[in-house]
Enzyme design. Structure first.
Site, PDB file in Angstrom:
ATOM      1  N   SER A   1       0.748  -1.022   0.025  1.00  0.00           N
ATOM      2  CA  SER A   1       0.074   0.038  -0.054  1.00  0.00           C
ATOM      3  C   SER A   1       0.786   1.235  -0.126  1.00  0.00           C
ATOM      4  CB  SER A   1      -0.920   0.221   1.160  1.00  0.00           C
ATOM      5  OG  SER A   1      -1.450  -1.258   1.415  1.00  0.00           O
ATOM      6  N   ASP A  22       8.017 -11.140   8.216  1.00  0.00           N
ATOM      7  CA  ASP A  22       8.299 -12.769   7.916  1.00  0.00           C
ATOM      8  C   ASP A  22       7.827 -13.216   9.228  1.00  0.00           C
ATOM      9  OD1 ASP A  22       9.429 -15.129   7.610  1.00  0.00           O
ATOM     10  OD2 ASP A  22      11.396 -14.480   7.359  1.00  0.00           O
ATOM     11  N   ASP A  75       7.637 -20.042   9.314  1.00  0.00           N
ATOM     12  CA  ASP A  75       8.783 -20.719   9.321  1.00  0.00           C
ATOM     13  C   ASP A  75       8.462 -22.234   8.831  1.00  0.00           C
ATOM     14  OD1 ASP A  75      10.861 -18.848   9.328  1.00  0.00           O
ATOM     15  OD2 ASP A  75      10.947 -18.826  11.697  1.00  0.00           O
TER      16      ASP A  75
END
Length: 821
Positions: free
Chosen positions: A255, A327, A330
């Site tokens: 965005s 992130d 995992d």
């Protein structure tokens, strides 16, 4: 007249009349599905009363006695306008698509049942606070009121698929929130894709393909990696197919947002702007609403299925959001025993959590399967697009840890945010906003601006990006989460503005946030525009939101032209192309030919740089996240030389300029073959268009004309402020053609899902626009009534004063409790 001619004419007239009659009846039947905008609706599930006024664009103002009644009314409105959209989203999260779509969605159901979104939502509902629970119940009652009264008159999609919606539960809203988190969760795609790249070309070579990867940072790859490498790639393929099925395509899922303080505003008060970039569809993602009650007064963008203003303002503050690109997932290679009941970790065997589940597949019955969990999360390596159908049984064992499977309470955060009066309350509200991680930009009526990075960031042992971990040790397990007090924040910076475009959050931070930042092009251009003048107006903000200038294109073009210095050109078209590039202002406007030349060149530059190392299949995985090749190409061109420029399939050693020149020549050949020899015919808008597609797109060309909106020529690309991403994966899916897939290879698939601007000096009005309209019913006048304005950079201006809104409204609907004798 001959007799046979009379019969022919008679039958022709009869068939025309019959067709008209059928069309009329069909139209009447479809029109019955349009929602009721006026009158009175009674229901004993509403506490007192809510009045809904709608303006000429079907934007509602809800005036209610209590926040629960306001939530009831919002639920009723969402169901009126977007019930099918809501139903598909909750079915996807619950793993129930195959009940209506059959085999083709079975892999999606298996994926989401395994990931566990519905289970997480169910457990979360048991733990949420009383206020949130009351609002969710009231909202569900409003949705169910519409479901109850609309029997036989549901949106057309239900009739075409031959089913009816089941009752809405409060947990379904939590599923919608988790599904939004899943849509914005893309970091694991790069983890998995790079694991496969390592398998093919080795750790050292793969490290060279990671943009901004620290030179000495380790890649933690287990020695058993090759054995398990195929599993997570199939998860990517299943998720990609799901996104294609539902329309959640594109990877520049970010965005733009910015705010200026009063000292940088021509009006003397803060101005704030936002345009989230999401996959295009018809209907669109958002539904705009204004809410007025004793406890809840806010206006802005809602997500159908959620009882909250997600982005917008109240009487005191305004906020905007962009994706952190966190992130937050995992993968771990697990060692499982031969009977699939235990896993080995830290020198001992532990029991797996083993559960049996089933999905119902239309026309086939129930399919049972087993889901196994380690302490980290589910074993996801059994997810394969065709495994349910082909009954394959590979022994693949990889688990997934995702923040979205933890208990979080974004709805509480949103409710507190909707009611926040100042910076202190804004900060307190965002403590509960965890997933998907978002950059929040803030402004208030007192003249302040601020920023908060709100995300549930895993505390890992190292601060470097990783790929797949060794699951036989807990050394790589998350050590909790980064405390909210440590998350990056900013208040009233000296420069007088704050901007975010999915760029890197902070230069140094003790924990890993992300390695999939967007290219710096958009934030560079926004910063350039904000620095271009001392004071800014709302009209300036409008121009900024629709800007098509690409700093990234400038950088690439300058390097390309250097590569042709002192080179003798014999081809007339090549000479003309170079002249166009020399005179280009880097504006990616639809009517210009130069953006077409540049975009074709960029494709071939990526191809000629990386495909010799990766091969035609793996390069499609490398470009899944478009920001990865964008950023790596930018890095490489900043170097004098790099081994990646050498084509390993040829005997000679190519350098940077060789690849630049070859890429432009290839681009020229592509344009000449596909669009003709004359560059006059290469306008970017002819090659780069946007269509807002319904979920049923592609069933028939006739139906597409009714349910799709477009196509329209459009400028820009994924590096312009007005983001108009096209798919790199589509470009590299060449099929049987020599030069790129000819089926709309540069089609715009993602961009501003809405735009809004608010000026605190003009507090009684808000400006916004969306790509389609408020309604999800394709025969409604509000299905596509905002499209032309969105394309032209115009805005719908909404009065926020109750009396003015009522005066300008064109519809009034009253929802109230049933009177008792």
């Amino acid at each position: 007249m001959k007799k046979w001619k009379k019969h022919l004419i008679g039958w022709t007239i009869f068939l025309i009349l019959l067709l008209l009659a059928v069309s009329l009846v069909s139209y009447i039947m479809v029109k019955r599905t349009l929602p009721q905008y006026d009158g009175t609706v009674t229901d004993n599930r509403i506490g007192s009363e809510a009045i809904i006024y709608r303006d000429s664009m079907a934007v509602p103002m809800i005036i209610a006695k209590s926040q629960e009644d306001a939530a009831y009314a919002l639920g009723y409105l969402h169901a009126q306008e977007r019930l099918f959209q809501m139903d598909i989203a909750r079915r996807a999260g619950e793993g129930r698509l195959s009940e209506i779509f059959g085999d083709k969605t079975a892999p999606f159901d298996l994926m989401f049942r395994t990931v566990g979104i519905a289970g997480t939502a169910s457990e979360s509902y048991k733990r949420i606070d009383t206020t949130t629970r009351k609002i969710l119940i009231a909202y569900s009652n409003g949705v169910n009121k519409f479901i109850d009264e609309a029997g036989g008159k549901y949106p057309v999609e239900f009739g075409l698929l031959g089913y009816e919606p089941y009752k809405w539960k409060p947990e379904h809203s939590l599923i919608i929130a988790k599904m939004m988190a899943w849509e914005l969760n893309l970091s694991w795609w790069s983890d998995v894709a790079f694991a496969h790249i390592i398998k093919k070309i080795g750790k050292e070579k793969a490290a060279e393909l990671l943009p901004d990867y620290p030179e000495n940072a380790p890649l933690i790859i287990d020695d058993r990696f090759n054995r398990f490498a195929e599993a997570p790639l199939e998860l990517i393929k299943t998720d990609r197919e799901f996104r294609k099925f539902t329309g959640f395509i594109g990877t520049h899922i970010g965005s733009n947002s910015w705010a200026v303080s009063g000292k940088r505003s021509a009006t003397g008060k803060p101005i704030i702007a936002n345009d989230p970039h999401l996959a295009f569809s018809a209907p669109g993602k958002w539904y705009f609403a204004l809410i007025r009650s004793k406890e809840w007064n806010a206006e802005g963008f809602t997500l159908p299925g959620l009882p909250s203003i997600v982005i917008g303002k109240n009487r005191n503050i305004a906020w905007a959001m962009t994706n952190v690109m966190a992130d937050d997932a995992d993968f771990y290679i697990e060692q499982i025993d031969t009977i699939n009941n235990r896993y080995f970790v830290d020198g001992q065997w532990k029991n797996l959590d083993v559960r049996t589940d089933s999905i119902y597949i239309k026309n086939k019955g129930y399919h049972k399967f087993v889901i196994r969990h380690t302490h980290r999360g589910p074993i996801i390596s059994g997810i394969h697009p065709y495994r349910l159908i082909n009954k394959k049984s590979e022994n693949l064992q990889i688990s997934m840890r995702w923040t979205g499977n933890d208990f979080t309470n974004e709805l509480l955060s949103s409710f507190l945010l909707n009611r926040a009066n100042n910076w202190r309350e804004f900060l307190a509200a965002l403590k509960y906003f965890n997933v998907p991680g978002q950059n929040f930009i803030y402004a208030d009526k007192e003249g302040n601006i601020g920023y908060v990075c709100a995300a549930l960031l895993p505390a890992r042992n190292n601060a470097s990006p990783t790929l797949i971990y060794d699951g036989t040790t807990t050394n790589s397990d998350w050590k909790g989460y980064v405390p909210y007090d440590m998350m990056p924040k900013l208040f009233n910076p000296e420069k007088g503005y704050i901007a975010s475009a999915n760029n890197k959050t902070i230069k140094t931070f003790p924990y890993h946030i992300s390695n999939i930042w967007e290219p710096s092009s958009r934030i560079e251009r926004i910063t350039q525009l904000l620095n271009s003048r001392g004071l800014h107006t709302p009209d300036d903000f409008r121009n900024y939101q629709t800007d098509f200038v690409s700093p990234y294109a400038r950088f690439l073009t300058e390097n390309l032209l250097k590569g042709f210095e002192n080179v003798k050109i014999k081809d007339a078209n090549l000479e003309l192309v170079l002249e166009l590039l020399r005179n280009w202002d880097y504006n990616m406007k639809a009517g210009s030919q130069t953006p077409s030349i540049y975009s074709a060149f960029l494709y071939f530059l990526i191809k000629n740089t990386f495909e010799d190392e990766l091969g035609p299949d793996l390069i499609k995985e490398y470009v899944i996240l478009a920001n990865v090749p964008y950023r790596k190409i930018y890095e490489l061109l900043g170097e004098d030389s790099n081994p990646l420029f050498d084509d390993v399939t040829t005997p000679r050693k190519e350098n940077k300029n060789d690849i630049l020149r070859k890429s432009l020549v290839d681009a020229l050949s592509y344009l000449e073959i596909n669009y003709g020899k004359n560059p006059v015919d290469w306008q970017w808008g002819k090659i780069h268009s946007v269509t807002f597609k319904h979920m049923f797109h592609g069933i028939s060309s006739l139906a597409d004309k009714l349910i799709d909106i477009g196509p329209f020529p459009i400028g820009g690309d994924g590096t312009t402020v007005f983001n108009t991403e096209y798919s790199f994966v589509t470009l590299f899916d060449k099929g049987d053609t020599e030069y790129i897939n000819k089926e709309k290879p540069f089609e715009n698939i993602l961009g501003p899902s809405m735009r809004y601007i608010y000026d605190f000096a003009n507090p009684d009005y808000i400006k916004f626009i969306m790509p389609t309209g408020q309604s999800g019913n394709f025969i409604s006048p509000h299905y596509r009534d905002m499209t032309e304005m969105w394309l032209d950079g115009k805005y719908h201006v909404v009065p926020l004063n109750e009396d003015e809104f009522k005066e300008k409204s064109v519809h009034k609907l009253v929802l109230k409790t049933k009177e008792t004798n």
